[in-house]
Design a protein around this motif. Sequence first.
Motif, short mmCIF file in Angstrom:
data_model
loop_
_atom_site.label_atom_id
_atom_site.label_comp_id
_atom_site.label_asym_id
_atom_site.label_seq_id
_atom_site.Cartn_x
_atom_site.Cartn_y
_atom_site.Cartn_z
N ASP A 1 81.36 122.96 63.54
CA ASP A 1 80.88 122.10 62.20
C ASP A 1 79.70 121.19 62.77
O ASP A 1 78.72 121.45 63.06
N ASP A 2 79.85 119.72 62.40
CA ASP A 2 78.91 118.83 62.41
C ASP A 2 79.01 117.90 63.96
O ASP A 2 78.53 116.88 63.95
N ALA A 3 79.70 118.35 64.88
CA ALA A 3 79.93 117.58 66.10
C ALA A 3 78.74 117.57 66.63
O ALA A 3 77.89 118.69 66.86
N TRP A 4 78.29 116.31 67.43
CA TRP A 4 77.33 116.13 68.32
C TRP A 4 77.72 115.73 69.62
O TRP A 4 78.82 115.34 70.03
N VAL A 5 76.86 115.82 70.66
CA VAL A 5 76.94 115.10 72.14
C VAL A 5 75.54 114.21 72.26
O VAL A 5 74.50 114.86 71.96
N GLU A 6 75.78 112.99 72.56
CA GLU A 6 74.72 112.17 72.65
C GLU A 6 74.74 111.78 74.24
O GLU A 6 75.47 111.38 74.76
N LEU A 7 73.42 111.87 74.93
CA LEU A 7 73.17 111.48 76.05
C LEU A 7 72.65 109.98 76.25
O LEU A 7 71.68 109.46 75.77
N ASP B 1 77.23 110.57 61.39
CA ASP B 1 75.91 109.95 61.69
C ASP B 1 76.23 108.58 62.65
O ASP B 1 75.18 107.66 62.27
N ASN B 2 77.16 108.29 63.26
CA ASN B 2 77.54 106.99 63.82
C ASN B 2 77.09 107.13 65.35
O ASN B 2 78.20 106.86 66.19
N TYR B 3 75.92 107.26 65.64
CA TYR B 3 75.61 107.59 67.32
C TYR B 3 75.89 106.33 67.74
O TYR B 3 75.58 105.31 67.35
N PRO B 4 76.82 106.27 68.99
CA PRO B 4 76.71 105.14 69.66
C PRO B 4 75.56 104.58 70.59
O PRO B 4 75.41 103.19 70.49
N CYS B 5 74.58 105.18 70.83
CA CYS B 5 73.39 104.62 71.82
C CYS B 5 72.31 104.57 70.58
O CYS B 5 72.34 105.01 69.65
N SER B 6 71.63 103.44 71.14
CA SER B 6 70.47 103.05 70.10
C SER B 6 69.44 104.27 70.33
O SER B 6 69.35 104.80 71.42
N PRO B 7 68.80 104.37 69.37
CA PRO B 7 67.43 105.43 69.54
C PRO B 7 66.60 104.67 70.48
O PRO B 7 66.45 103.51 70.79
N GLY C 1 73.60 101.86 75.91
CA GLY C 1 72.31 102.07 76.30
C GLY C 1 71.51 102.72 75.36
O GLY C 1 71.63 102.87 74.09
N ARG C 2 70.31 103.31 75.78
CA ARG C 2 69.31 103.80 74.88
C ARG C 2 69.70 105.55 74.97
O ARG C 2 70.21 106.09 75.99
N GLY C 3 69.84 105.90 73.60
CA GLY C 3 70.05 107.48 73.49
C GLY C 3 68.82 108.39 74.02
O GLY C 3 67.80 108.00 73.36
N SER D 1 69.01 112.33 85.49
CA SER D 1 68.86 111.11 86.39
C SER D 1 69.05 110.03 85.65
O SER D 1 69.71 109.02 86.32
N PRO D 2 68.38 109.80 84.28
CA PRO D 2 68.59 108.09 83.78
C PRO D 2 69.74 108.14 82.87
O PRO D 2 70.28 107.20 82.35
N ILE D 3 70.76 109.32 82.77
CA ILE D 3 71.91 109.30 82.01
C ILE D 3 73.09 108.98 82.72
O ILE D 3 73.49 109.50 83.97
N ASN D 4 73.78 107.96 82.06
CA ASN D 4 75.11 107.52 82.94
C ASN D 4 76.22 107.83 81.90
O ASN D 4 77.35 107.63 82.43
N SER D 5 75.98 108.17 81.03
CA SER D 5 77.28 108.65 80.03
C SER D 5 76.88 109.67 79.01
O SER D 5 75.76 109.75 78.44
N ILE D 6 77.93 110.34 78.40
CA ILE D 6 77.57 110.81 77.27
C ILE D 6 78.75 110.85 76.18
O ILE D 6 79.69 110.14 76.48
N ALA D 7 78.39 110.88 74.93
CA ALA D 7 79.38 110.37 73.96
C ALA D 7 79.35 111.74 72.96
O ALA D 7 78.60 112.30 72.32
N LEU D 8 80.76 112.02 72.56
CA LEU D 8 81.04 113.38 71.59
C LEU D 8 81.43 112.56 70.35
O LEU D 8 82.21 111.52 70.32
N GLY D 9 80.94 112.99 69.20
CA GLY D 9 81.30 112.74 68.07
C GLY D 9 81.03 113.31 66.90
O GLY D 9 80.37 114.43 66.98
N THR D 10 81.18 112.68 65.50
CA THR D 10 80.84 113.78 64.46
C THR D 10 80.16 112.56 63.46
O THR D 10 80.29 111.54 63.48
#
Length: 117
Positions: A68-74, A110-116, A82-84, A99-108
Motif C-alpha cells: 500500500d502506501d507504507a514507506w521507510v525513511e532513513l 505523510d507524517n514523516y518523522p525526520c526533518s527534510p 535528525g535529518r531525513g 554511514s550517516p544513518i543512525n535509524s530508520i522509521a517505518l510508517g504510512t
Amino acid sequence: MAGSLMAVTAAPASATHNDYGCPYGAVCIYNNAAPTSGIQSGGVYWAYGPHNLSNQFGDHYVLNNQYDDAWVELCTGYNGTGRGESIISAGWGFVENLSPINSIALGTGDNYPCSPP
C-alpha cells in the motif's frame, strides 16, 4: 477413448511474494550494495515506528517490501530523529550510504518523522 481433464490451481501471488529473500510486508537491509548479498543478521523490520541501527557503514541495498502506501525513511539521528536522507516507497529498493544513518522509521501516510534535508 475419452480424454482426461486435469485441474491446476495456484496460490495467490500475495501469498508467495518475496523479493531477494525479503518477506512481503517487511523492510530489509542487505549485507552490501547488492541485493544478492543476502539480508543482514537482524536486518528485517516489520513494525511501524523507529528502529535504531548500529555499525552500519558504506553502501547497502535497502528494500521496502511493504504494501500500500507504507514507506521507510532513513534518518541521521537515533529514534527516527535528525535529518531525513531518503524516503523509500513500498515496492522499491535502492543502494543507500548508511554511514550517516543512525535509524530508520517505518510508517504510512505523510507524517514523516525526520526533518527534510
